[in-house]
Design a protein around this motif. Sequence first.
Motif, short mmCIF file in Angstrom:
data_model
loop_
_atom_site.label_atom_id
_atom_site.label_comp_id
_atom_site.label_asym_id
_atom_site.label_seq_id
_atom_site.Cartn_x
_atom_site.Cartn_y
_atom_site.Cartn_z
N ASN A 83 -9.70 -3.77 -2.14
CA ASN A 83 -9.03 -2.83 -1.68
C ASN A 83 -8.91 -1.36 -1.68
O ASN A 83 -7.76 -0.86 -0.76
CB ASN A 83 -7.30 -3.52 -1.97
CG ASN A 83 -7.31 -3.21 -3.58
OD1 ASN A 83 -7.91 -2.62 -4.11
ND2 ASN A 83 -6.10 -3.33 -3.88
N GLN A 84 -10.30 -0.85 -2.15
CA GLN A 84 -9.82 0.11 -1.73
C GLN A 84 -10.81 1.09 -1.05
O GLN A 84 -12.40 0.98 -0.73
CB GLN A 84 -10.33 0.79 -3.41
CG GLN A 84 -9.58 1.21 -3.83
CD GLN A 84 -8.43 1.64 -4.17
OE1 GLN A 84 -8.80 3.22 -3.57
NE2 GLN A 84 -7.31 1.64 -4.02
N ARG A 85 -9.91 1.83 -0.06
CA ARG A 85 -11.51 2.37 1.26
C ARG A 85 -10.94 4.61 0.98
O ARG A 85 -9.70 4.79 0.53
CB ARG A 85 -11.15 2.54 2.84
CG ARG A 85 -10.87 0.96 2.87
CD ARG A 85 -12.46 0.16 2.91
NE ARG A 85 -11.67 -1.30 3.42
CZ ARG A 85 -11.72 -2.64 2.29
NH1 ARG A 85 -11.86 -2.13 1.23
NH2 ARG A 85 -12.09 -4.11 2.29
N SER A 86 -12.21 5.31 1.30
CA SER A 86 -12.42 6.45 1.61
C SER A 86 -13.38 7.10 2.07
O SER A 86 -14.40 6.37 2.58
CB SER A 86 -12.58 6.89 -0.23
OG SER A 86 -13.68 6.25 0.12
N SER A 95 -7.93 8.55 0.67
CA SER A 95 -8.32 7.32 0.50
C SER A 95 -7.10 6.86 0.60
O SER A 95 -6.28 6.97 0.24
CB SER A 95 -8.56 7.23 -1.27
OG SER A 95 -7.44 7.92 -1.73
N TRP A 96 -7.61 5.20 0.96
CA TRP A 96 -6.56 4.26 0.87
C TRP A 96 -6.73 3.26 0.61
O TRP A 96 -7.59 2.98 0.28
CB TRP A 96 -6.06 4.50 2.35
CG TRP A 96 -6.57 3.71 3.96
CD1 TRP A 96 -6.32 2.41 4.15
CD2 TRP A 96 -7.84 4.50 3.93
NE1 TRP A 96 -7.76 1.74 4.94
CE2 TRP A 96 -8.38 3.74 5.03
CE3 TRP A 96 -8.08 5.68 3.86
CZ2 TRP A 96 -9.63 3.18 5.23
CZ3 TRP A 96 -9.42 5.57 4.54
CH2 TRP A 96 -9.77 5.00 5.71
N THR A 97 -5.45 1.96 0.52
CA THR A 97 -5.23 0.34 0.45
C THR A 97 -5.01 0.00 1.39
O THR A 97 -4.48 0.03 2.04
CB THR A 97 -4.57 0.79 -1.57
OG1 THR A 97 -3.69 0.55 -0.62
CG2 THR A 97 -4.96 1.53 -2.57
N PRO A 152 0.58 -1.01 0.34
CA PRO A 152 0.11 -0.17 -0.01
C PRO A 152 0.95 1.24 0.57
O PRO A 152 2.45 1.38 0.62
CB PRO A 152 -1.00 -0.02 1.34
CG PRO A 152 -0.94 -1.57 1.65
CD PRO A 152 0.58 -1.99 1.27
N ASN A 212 -15.00 0.64 -1.73
CA ASN A 212 -15.22 1.22 -3.00
C ASN A 212 -14.45 -0.19 -4.18
O ASN A 212 -15.78 0.00 -5.47
CB ASN A 212 -13.96 2.20 -3.42
CG ASN A 212 -14.24 3.57 -3.04
OD1 ASN A 212 -15.22 4.46 -2.88
ND2 ASN A 212 -12.93 4.50 -2.76
#
Length: 969
Positions: free
Chosen positions: A424-427, A394-396, A377, A421
């Motif tokens: 593995n994507q979060r925001s 946002s982060w992975t 990440p 999202n």
Amino acid sequence: MHIPGVDDELSAKKHQMRQIAIILFLAFSSSLLSAQTVWFQDDFQRVDLGRQWKAATGDWHTKGNCLQINSRDYDDLLSSSFYAFADQPFSIEATLRGIRAGLYFSLDDRSSKALSHMVRFDEKSFLAGYFNAAGEFTATSTFDSPKIPSDWTTLRIDVDPVHSRYKVFIDGEIVGVDTNLVFVSGYIGLESSDGLSEFKSVRVSASGPPSIVRIPGKRDKVSFAHLAYVRERGSTLEVYHPELKQLLRIDAEGSLLSAEPMKTPPEMPKQIGLDGKTFAILGRRILVSDSSGALVDSISERLVSPTSLASHSGKLFAADPGARVIFVFNSSGHLENTIDAAVIGGFKAPRGIAVFGRNTLVVADYDKLVFLNDDPPAQPSAITDRNLGSCQISWTTNLSGPAWLDVARDGESWRTDAAVNDHNQRSVSLSKLSPLSRYSYRFGPALKTVPGKYSSSKQFRFSTPPADPRMTSLTRLPVMCIVYRTISYRDKYPQIHFPGVPAGRTLDSADMEYLRQATAFNSEFYFRNSGCKVVLDFDMYVVEDTLWLHEVGDTDPYWLSPNERVTHDFEKAARFYGKNPDDYCGLVCPYAWFNYPSRRASALRDSTRKDTVVIRQAVGGGTYGVPAPWKYGKTAGYTSNPFQDRFSRQDWLITHEFHHQIDALMEMSGFPEYYHADQPWKMPGRFGEDFDFNAKIIRNADRTCWLTLKFGKLYATLDADRDGVPDDDRTLPFDEKRLGSDPASSDSDDDGLSDLEEVMMGSSRSSSLTKKDTDSDGILDKVDPEPLYPMNPAIQRIKSVTELESCPFGAIHTSLMDAQFYLAWTDSALYLSALTAQPANLLVQIDANNDGWFHGFDNFQIRVLNNGDSAKVADYYLRDCSDWVNTPKDRRDILRSTGLSVVSVKLDRSGNTIYRNRLTLRIPRNDRYGLQLARGKRLSLRFGVQTQTDLWVWNELFERNYMMQVELH
């Protein structure tokens, strides 16, 4: 209203009740203390320390019913055999005497201070922090001490592993709390630095008996205090638990499957095959052998202390706890990437590594397993919207399931659920943010770890822009500069007894103006190289009261420590400016100094001098970063700079020494990757010494980090064209108005370079913002490889030295020096000729492989002394910078000055030429150390000249310490 008699009787009863309460409290406290269970105790009432103690460094011995050591170094270690497995709070208590005595705890290994915590006296204060795997100390707190331990003192440390903190007590009185408990379990040790330390007793105790380390039940989650081994076993993992002395087999979620007794830990693989080659760790290098076993190469770049190897998909992975990263090399041994797990705050000590499954690396990182995919990440992105006062973060992550974000500002904090999202994507979207403000946040999950409590991120920071879109933001760091104008040595060396020792020194008006110019230069230097994102606001305060030698230092007077005198004057100076000491981010103290014997005599190595008194030569300054061991060390670092003569170079001393304060401010703001100003060999890149190196450190930092420091204040200034260069602000070192550029255009001279790129063209100067060809050499700045200098970096090949004068390279025209340089090459040598107005010494530095002055074993230094009638070689050596860990070595045993040809000629004085002297230097080729001579070869060069009266000062052809890249044609 006071009623006589009645009120007096009530007061007496209240007093009696208070006395009873105190007695009961003391009795209760005593019962609590007596209820403490002693885990370990030693009063050193024997001659032999026995097996209970192991001296890692220093000469420790018992004498007169106490333990003693007279340390010549810092941080000597005596380790006990007692291991504190800390799953509950416990106390370490020692009765000691010594101004720098202290304690270690949570030692990973009895033979080294690496991976441990330390708390020790530092004269009138306490220094607390930890040592990483490379043995480098990070200070996390400083506390004022109620006493100096010149007499017997009881130091107690209450360790709370549950809340990751510890308290420090002196004779039962709390002096501070450190909330940076990095290592929670390990051996207990004693510490001594720089002088005599004595210990009467040491004791470890807690409110209950020490926990018995039990093997977890099958399918229970496992946890670790010290972890160094991990191996793949099909779909499971093997780890070694040193406290249990068990080899555990666990699944990918950390649940125990089986346990096997094993007294000694297994070794991680230090040798591995890849692409027909064998890679093997040997010390700080990785040796490369071919299929026949012949050694064909070695890898040393960036390695500190590699411990294990793994291979996957044609890549070589090396775990290096000293560097705190996983290095990724290709099969040819070239470094491709480093993995640092920065998203969770970085590795503590990655000692083991294994490939797990198809594309996962598992790292045994001191107290946890960290799972990494092929693409670890990246740092989270925080994108702010100026108009709406909003931000999206946002982060992975390599974990599925729900996620969260914690945000804080000015003591207020809140948690928000994150949107998923995709896999593995979060925001998270934030709104109603205040303009020109700093926010901090952390999120989870970030990375998969075992135990899972480490999976959340470290704290990150972002800032919001000004509300007005025409404005840009920067950080202002207020710095106090206290100047001690006069120093006297008469308190320690009265004239009647020491008539030869000078009285001292007083800085004159020219010296004071030089100091003002130095602070102005430093402010501009940091402002320019940070891309106009940080400015040092110096308040200068001149102390007219004499500084006495005993106030500088009691034993070896030279470095002015932040003692009571300095603290008092700092408070007075702050009041003068209507501020508090805590308003400043740093304190700089230049002070008058006089060397005895004189520096000139020392420099000339005058062996005939027979001085019985030697006042230490001033060759540099000293710095404490934040947190610093002095009264205001939590908000302000401290730097002192002796001013002994006009060669003191205060602009350099403040640039370099204050950079240590900047480094500490970055560390405390969550940017530990900021490079250390004393270790240029650890920073990759092509750069020269001193000013050039310090400029590169500033430029390597992400510009947003200057806006998110925990120190200083955000400041808005007009920048209508949004090019990063302020339009018109006299409080800043420069702006577009003073540079003559167009505040309505981001490229004022329309040459393809933005105004900010022009400002940052040099470390101490700009290219022209209003002229397309700054150096007037016929090449536009946009395509000119060196737009600041009117020269062609293509060096011509000649057949004989007689052609040298047809190859001009550059010139110096200053108030101090006029010089013209000529440069060419043949198959056998480089030729350099310098024409000067007066006899001048010559400095030449050659980075033969063009990889940076502090990298490789290809760095040549030449210094020629010239009195006009003759010239001689003073220096001709190689600087070995091939080790990425240790200090570079000047190898004077390899090159011979007889290999150089030096000719000094006085020129005919007829005609109008200003040049009266010519110095010609022939530098032979050296294929072994990189100085091959052939078309297309690239070198980096630095040239300087000085007159006999300019001792210590070089007039340089380029910017100070800059190395020009040239190519042989």
